[in-house]
Design a protein around this motif. Structure first.
Motif, PDB file in Angstrom:
ATOM      1  N   SER A   4      -7.712 -10.708   2.434  1.00 31.26           N
ATOM      2  CA  SER A   4      -7.833 -10.841   3.885  1.00 31.26           C
ATOM      3  C   SER A   4      -6.636 -11.548   4.515  1.00 31.26           C
ATOM      4  O   SER A   4      -6.537 -11.629   5.731  1.00 31.26           O
ATOM      5  N   THR A   5      -5.718 -12.087   3.697  1.00 34.92           N
ATOM      6  CA  THR A   5      -4.549 -12.762   4.254  1.00 34.92           C
ATOM      7  C   THR A   5      -3.438 -11.786   4.606  1.00 34.92           C
ATOM      8  O   THR A   5      -2.531 -12.128   5.332  1.00 34.92           O
ATOM      9  N   LYS A   6      -3.522 -10.569   4.086  1.00 38.04           N
ATOM     10  CA  LYS A   6      -2.511  -9.557   4.404  1.00 38.04           C
ATOM     11  C   LYS A   6      -2.777  -8.980   5.787  1.00 38.04           C
ATOM     12  O   LYS A   6      -3.921  -8.648   6.106  1.00 38.04           O
ATOM     13  N   PRO A   7      -1.748  -8.861   6.607  1.00 38.39           N
ATOM     14  CA  PRO A   7      -1.972  -8.242   7.918  1.00 38.39           C
ATOM     15  C   PRO A   7      -2.237  -6.754   7.759  1.00 38.39           C
ATOM     16  O   PRO A   7      -1.686  -6.104   6.884  1.00 38.39           O
ATOM     17  N   LYS A   8      -3.107  -6.247   8.611  1.00 46.13           N
ATOM     18  CA  LYS A   8      -3.396  -4.819   8.590  1.00 46.13           C
ATOM     19  C   LYS A   8      -2.244  -4.069   9.240  1.00 46.13           C
ATOM     20  O   LYS A   8      -1.710  -4.499  10.260  1.00 46.13           O
ATOM     21  N   ILE A   9      -1.864  -2.946   8.658  1.00 48.46           N
ATOM     22  CA  ILE A   9      -0.851  -2.093   9.258  1.00 48.46           C
ATOM     23  C   ILE A   9      -1.566  -1.144  10.198  1.00 48.46           C
ATOM     24  O   ILE A   9      -2.465  -0.418   9.794  1.00 48.46           O
ATOM     25  N   VAL A  10      -1.199  -1.193  11.451  1.00 46.15           N
ATOM     26  CA  VAL A  10      -1.837  -0.358  12.462  1.00 46.15           C
ATOM     27  C   VAL A  10      -1.007   0.906  12.647  1.00 46.15           C
ATOM     28  O   VAL A  10       0.193   0.844  12.880  1.00 46.15           O
ATOM     29  N   ALA A  11      -1.668   2.034  12.503  1.00 46.75           N
ATOM     30  CA  ALA A  11      -0.979   3.314  12.682  1.00 46.75           C
ATOM     31  C   ALA A  11      -0.623   3.503  14.142  1.00 46.75           C
ATOM     32  O   ALA A  11      -1.433   3.257  15.032  1.00 46.75           O
ATOM     33  N   ARG A  12       0.584   3.924  14.384  1.00 47.84           N
ATOM     34  CA  ARG A  12       1.046   4.224  15.748  1.00 47.84           C
ATOM     35  C   ARG A  12       0.887   5.728  15.928  1.00 47.84           C
ATOM     36  O   ARG A  12       1.497   6.513  15.207  1.00 47.84           O
ATOM     37  N   GLU A  13       0.063   6.114  16.861  1.00 49.41           N
ATOM     38  CA  GLU A  13      -0.217   7.529  17.079  1.00 49.41           C
ATOM     39  C   GLU A  13      -0.140   7.874  18.555  1.00 49.41           C
ATOM     40  O   GLU A  13      -0.227   6.998  19.411  1.00 49.41           O
ATOM     41  N   PHE A  14       0.024   9.159  18.806  1.00 46.63           N
ATOM     42  CA  PHE A  14      -0.062   9.667  20.172  1.00 46.63           C
ATOM     43  C   PHE A  14      -0.754  11.009  20.136  1.00 46.63           C
ATOM     44  O   PHE A  14      -0.884  11.639  19.093  1.00 46.63           O
ATOM     45  N   PHE A  15      -1.232  11.429  21.306  1.00 49.14           N
ATOM     46  CA  PHE A  15      -1.952  12.693  21.435  1.00 49.14           C
ATOM     47  C   PHE A  15      -1.108  13.677  22.230  1.00 49.14           C
ATOM     48  O   PHE A  15      -0.516  13.314  23.235  1.00 49.14           O
ATOM     49  N   ILE A  16      -1.099  14.902  21.762  1.00 48.90           N
ATOM     50  CA  ILE A  16      -0.572  16.008  22.562  1.00 48.90           C
ATOM     51  C   ILE A  16      -1.805  16.742  23.055  1.00 48.90           C
ATOM     52  O   ILE A  16      -2.592  17.250  22.260  1.00 48.90           O
ATOM     53  N   GLN A  17      -1.987  16.763  24.361  1.00 45.25           N
ATOM     54  CA  GLN A  17      -3.171  17.388  24.933  1.00 45.25           C
ATOM     55  C   GLN A  17      -2.862  18.812  25.370  1.00 45.25           C
ATOM     56  O   GLN A  17      -1.761  19.102  25.838  1.00 45.25           O
ATOM     57  N   GLY A  18      -3.844  19.668  25.226  1.00 47.31           N
ATOM     58  CA  GLY A  18      -3.692  21.075  25.574  1.00 47.31           C
ATOM     59  C   GLY A  18      -3.824  21.337  27.050  1.00 47.31           C
ATOM     60  O   GLY A  18      -4.474  22.297  27.471  1.00 47.31           O
ATOM     61  N   VAL A  19      -3.187  20.484  27.843  1.00 48.43           N
ATOM     62  CA  VAL A  19      -3.192  20.613  29.295  1.00 48.43           C
ATOM     63  C   VAL A  19      -1.754  20.418  29.762  1.00 48.43           C
ATOM     64  O   VAL A  19      -1.088  19.473  29.343  1.00 48.43           O
ATOM     65  N   THR A  20      -1.287  21.314  30.620  1.00 47.28           N
ATOM     66  CA  THR A  20       0.079  21.199  31.133  1.00 47.28           C
ATOM     67  C   THR A  20       0.138  20.104  32.192  1.00 47.28           C
ATOM     68  O   THR A  20      -0.889  19.621  32.661  1.00 47.28           O
ATOM     69  N   PHE A  26      -3.712  24.970  28.217  1.00 47.19           N
ATOM     70  CA  PHE A  26      -2.685  25.664  27.442  1.00 47.19           C
ATOM     71  C   PHE A  26      -3.321  26.766  26.603  1.00 47.19           C
ATOM     72  O   PHE A  26      -4.405  26.603  26.064  1.00 47.19           O
ATOM     73  N   ARG A  27      -2.648  27.881  26.515  1.00 43.36           N
ATOM     74  CA  ARG A  27      -3.079  29.036  25.723  1.00 43.36           C
ATOM     75  C   ARG A  27      -2.038  29.352  24.679  1.00 43.36           C
ATOM     76  O   ARG A  27      -0.860  29.072  24.905  1.00 43.36           O
ATOM     77  N   PRO A  28      -2.369  29.899  23.553  1.00 38.16           N
ATOM     78  CA  PRO A  28      -3.678  30.422  23.145  1.00 38.16           C
ATOM     79  C   PRO A  28      -4.652  29.292  22.810  1.00 38.16           C
ATOM     80  O   PRO A  28      -4.244  28.157  22.600  1.00 38.16           O
ATOM     81  N   SER A  29      -5.917  29.630  22.760  1.00 37.56           N
ATOM     82  CA  SER A  29      -6.946  28.612  22.560  1.00 37.56           C
ATOM     83  C   SER A  29      -6.867  27.940  21.189  1.00 37.56           C
ATOM     84  O   SER A  29      -7.379  26.835  21.025  1.00 37.56           O
ATOM     85  N   ASP A  30      -6.224  28.567  20.219  1.00 41.43           N
ATOM     86  CA  ASP A  30      -6.112  27.966  18.886  1.00 41.43           C
ATOM     87  C   ASP A  30      -4.742  27.319  18.641  1.00 41.43           C
ATOM     88  O   ASP A  30      -4.330  27.122  17.515  1.00 41.43           O
ATOM     89  N   TRP A  31      -4.050  26.927  19.711  1.00 37.81           N
ATOM     90  CA  TRP A  31      -2.708  26.370  19.590  1.00 37.81           C
ATOM     91  C   TRP A  31      -2.681  25.135  18.693  1.00 37.81           C
ATOM     92  O   TRP A  31      -1.742  24.953  17.920  1.00 37.81           O
ATOM     93  N   ALA A  32      -3.695  24.269  18.807  1.00 40.25           N
ATOM     94  CA  ALA A  32      -3.709  23.019  18.038  1.00 40.25           C
ATOM     95  C   ALA A  32      -3.820  23.312  16.538  1.00 40.25           C
ATOM     96  O   ALA A  32      -3.098  22.715  15.729  1.00 40.25           O
ATOM     97  N   VAL A  64     -10.457  17.066  19.473  1.00 45.41           N
ATOM     98  CA  VAL A  64     -10.864  17.361  20.848  1.00 45.41           C
ATOM     99  C   VAL A  64     -11.103  16.025  21.537  1.00 45.41           C
ATOM    100  O   VAL A  64     -11.851  15.188  21.034  1.00 45.41           O
ATOM    101  N   LEU A  65     -10.440  15.814  22.659  1.00 45.76           N
ATOM    102  CA  LEU A  65     -10.593  14.575  23.430  1.00 45.76           C
ATOM    103  C   LEU A  65     -11.102  14.909  24.820  1.00 45.76           C
ATOM    104  O   LEU A  65     -10.420  15.594  25.576  1.00 45.76           O
ATOM    105  N   GLY A  66     -12.280  14.457  25.116  1.00 41.65           N
ATOM    106  CA  GLY A  66     -12.842  14.729  26.439  1.00 41.65           C
ATOM    107  C   GLY A  66     -12.934  16.206  26.752  1.00 41.65           C
ATOM    108  O   GLY A  66     -12.708  16.616  27.880  1.00 41.65           O
ATOM    109  N   GLY A  67     -13.230  17.016  25.737  1.00 43.56           N
ATOM    110  CA  GLY A  67     -13.350  18.452  25.922  1.00 43.56           C
ATOM    111  C   GLY A  67     -12.025  19.198  25.956  1.00 43.56           C
ATOM    112  O   GLY A  67     -12.003  20.397  26.201  1.00 43.56           O
TER     113      GLY A  67
END
Length: 113
Positions: A4-20, A26-32, A64-67
């Motif tokens: 428990s003394t080791k710091p946790k490594i936090v993953a740095r992430e971002f989202f690409i959303q299928g909305v322009t 964004f189309r096609p519907s299976d782009w992701a 899927v985030l918020g539909g």
């Protein structure tokens, strides 16, 4: 037992959303799934093996985030393969897709009332 003394490594992430940027879906519907399929070969060393090509990379995965169809991109991909990272980011920019930083909430054992 975990140290428990080791710091946790936090993953740095971002989202690409299928909305322009103007709000269109964004189309096609299976782009992701297509984008994540192309990136499936990029994974941590030693996690390949039989059938690895049939699984998404832990660095680029559909969700899927918020539909809205989206792709979660872990910035560790930049260290593993910078060209692959730039390919994903350029895909989003070229298609005018929204990019949103991930907001990770701390883990808690408390239940919300």
């Amino acid at each position: 037992m975990a140290d428990s003394t080791k710091p946790k490594i936090v993953a740095r992430e971002f989202f690409i959303q299928g909305v322009t940027s103007d709000g269109r879906q964004f189309r096609p519907s299976d782009w992701a799934e297509r984008l994540c399929g192309v990136m499936s070969c990029f994974r941590p060393e030693g996690t390949g093996g039989p059938g690895a090509h049939l699984r998404y990379s832990p660095y680029v995965r559909p969700t899927v985030l918020g539909g809205v169809k989206s792709v979660v991109v872990n910035e560790a991909l930049r260290e593993i393969e910078p060209l692959a990272f730039h390919f994903v980011v350029d895909f989003a920019k070229d298609n005018d897709l929204q990019i949103v930083d991930a907001c990770l909430l701390p883990e808690t054992n408390e239940k919300l009332a």
